[in-house]
Design a protein around this motif. Structure first.
Motif, PDB file in Angstrom:
ATOM      1  N   SER A   1      -8.671   4.747   1.205  1.00 11.71           N
ATOM      2  CA  SER A   1      -7.389   4.518   1.860  1.00 11.71           C
ATOM      3  C   SER A   1      -6.345   4.075   0.846  1.00 11.71           C
ATOM      4  O   SER A   1      -6.667   3.715  -0.293  1.00 11.71           O
ATOM      5  N   SER A   2      -5.076   4.078   1.282  1.00 14.32           N
ATOM      6  CA  SER A   2      -3.987   3.664   0.384  1.00 14.32           C
ATOM      7  C   SER A   2      -4.141   2.208  -0.028  1.00 14.32           C
ATOM      8  O   SER A   2      -3.890   1.847  -1.190  1.00 14.32           O
TER       9      SER A   2
ATOM     10  N   SER B   1       0.487   5.917  -1.349  1.00 12.52           N
ATOM     11  CA  SER B   1       0.350   7.070  -0.461  1.00 12.52           C
ATOM     12  C   SER B   1       1.188   8.259  -0.935  1.00 12.52           C
ATOM     13  O   SER B   1       1.131   9.332  -0.338  1.00 12.52           O
TER      14      SER B   1
ATOM     15  N   SER C   1       0.806  -1.229   0.000  1.00 11.30           N
ATOM     16  CA  SER C   1       0.000   0.000   0.000  1.00 11.30           C
ATOM     17  C   SER C   1       0.837   1.276   0.000  1.00 11.30           C
ATOM     18  O   SER C   1       0.370   2.325  -0.445  1.00 11.30           O
TER      19      SER C   1
END
Length: 415
Positions: free
Chosen positions: A234-235, A178, A174
């Motif tokens: 979210s990432s 970001s 992930s």
């Protein structure tokens, strides 16, 4: 499409199993040795030319033509979809030279996150990141790089390890997602006759020599439209979305198998003892999963392990495989892992992670009502034991229901 196991995603043999193809390889072997020696000599000149010429379209064109002589042919699809304003490219990982191939088509930088540093890092075309250990510090540095005006785009490989590119994609990490709110996916297919593209634990230099030995290796690069992060996404959700897009483009399956799962499987396979007897004890099925000669068993166990991991995504794959080797049943393994009959050391991690998943699902209203744990600590051992048993039963019922719904087994289990 069924989720592949680790055995389907990695080539453990460099040479082919098919007798006819192996015979062709033996006939080609003298030619391959001559090609390899010649290409080593040419490769030195390719390296010198790439170092001497400044970054430009002319340099990339010359090096690309010379790489074709080395047997590395690059084909590009949907190049008009490439967005020049995008600062981050995301690509699947097939060979040790994926970043070099993309760099032949457009200027980009790939950071070296592990492995050799200094001259070797630079010679391989990586960007060295000189920071204190820690993924967070690297992420902050790369985030600043992406926001720098005029900097070349970053190329990241979120699988973090190679696959054979035939069955599925490793779970995307992930943290690359970001760095920016907009990325461009790049789908990479690689084809090579006679020998496998890569094998576990081979060094990049070994892979280079095999590339020179092979008649040719064709890299198909396809540019997908840029993808942006949605509000509140979210990432990890962003990573999963991009992983699904690349898997769909490549005709592969998006799996939850991680780089750590692959490393654990390779470690166990390296230490496995081949079975010489045609009949094996029930407890020896786990070794069969590691031995290529038992292809049917290893594929069956791999599919069952993937089904269990769909229900318990935070449980390490090697723990799941170990229990399946003893139970040979998905339902019983899920029960064992929840009750932790075999692996006491992972009880807190498995139960708490699964409990969080259960609570979040229950909040959204998509799961059946589950009886919560006691609101207060039991005063007597009997009360505490009863509360624990109720909680385990609730977790088991939830896992069982989730598995049944995911695989469409309502009718089978209701009979």
């Amino acid at each position: 499409m069924e989720a592949p196991g680790i055995e389907d995603m990695i080539d453990f043999r460099r040479l082919p199993k098919d007798t006819l193809v192996l015979l062709l390889l033996l006939l080609y072997f003298p030619v391959g040795i001559c090609l390899m020696l010649l290409r080593i000599f040419i490769g030195i000149h390719v390296f010198l030319v790439s170092c001497a010429l400044p970054e430009s379209f002319l340099r990339r064109f010359i090096v690309r033509v010379m790489c074709s002589v080395l047997g590395m042919h690059v084909r590009q699809k949907n190049h008009r979809s490439r967005d020049r304003n995008t600062k981050l490219y995301i690509c699947n990982h097939v060979t040790e030279f994926d970043h070099n191939i993309i760099n032949l088509l457009t200027p980009c930088c790939t950071p070296q996150l592990e492995g050799s540093t200094g001259f070797v890092c630079w010679a391989r075309g990586f960007m060295e990141v000189r920071l204190a250990p820690g993924q967070g510090a690297i992420g902050e540095s790369l985030q600043r790089y992406c926001s720098t005006e005029g900097a070349s785009p970053l190329l990241l490989l979120p699988e973090e390890d190679t696959t054979n590119g035939h069955s599925g994609l490793l779970k995307f990490s992930s943290w690359p997602f970001s760095l920016t709110d907009s990325i461009q996916p790049v789908a990479l297919r690689v084809a090579r006759p006679l020998i496998a593209l890569s094998t576990p634990e081979s060094s990049w230099l070994t892979e280079l020599l095999w590339t020179f030995f092979a008649p040719f290796t064709v890299y198909h690069v396809s540019w997908l439209p840029p993808v942006s992060r949605q509000d509140g996404e979210s990432s990890q959700e962003f990573a999963n979305k991009v992983q699904e897009l690349l898997a769909c483009e490549l005709g592969l399956v998006s799996t939850k198998i991680t780089k750590a799962d692959k490393a654990e499987h390779i470690k166990r396979k390296r230490h496995a003892v081949p079975q010489t007897s045609s009949s094996a004890r029930p407890g020896s099925i786990g070794l069969g999963f590691m031995v290529p000669s038992l292809g049917t068993d290893e594929r069956r166990i791999a599919k069952m392990a993937q089904q269990v991991k769909d229900v318990l995504p935070h449980m390490p794959l090697h723990v799941i495989v170990k229990d399946l080797a003893k139970t040979n049943c998905v339902d019983i393994t899920i029960t064992n892992l929840l009750e932790n009959k075999e692996e006491a050391s992972v009880e807190d991690t498995g139960m708490s992670s699964f409990g969080a998943s259960m609570n979040s699902t229950h909040t959204s209203g998509s799961a059946p009502t589950i009886k919560p744990a006691a609101k207060s600590f039991g005063k007597s051992p009997a009360d505490r034991h009863l509360s624990l048993q109720e909680r385990k039963e609730a977790l088991y019922n939830f896992a069982r229901r989730r598995y049944i719904e995911k695989h469409g087994l309502d009718q089978e289990y209701s009979q």
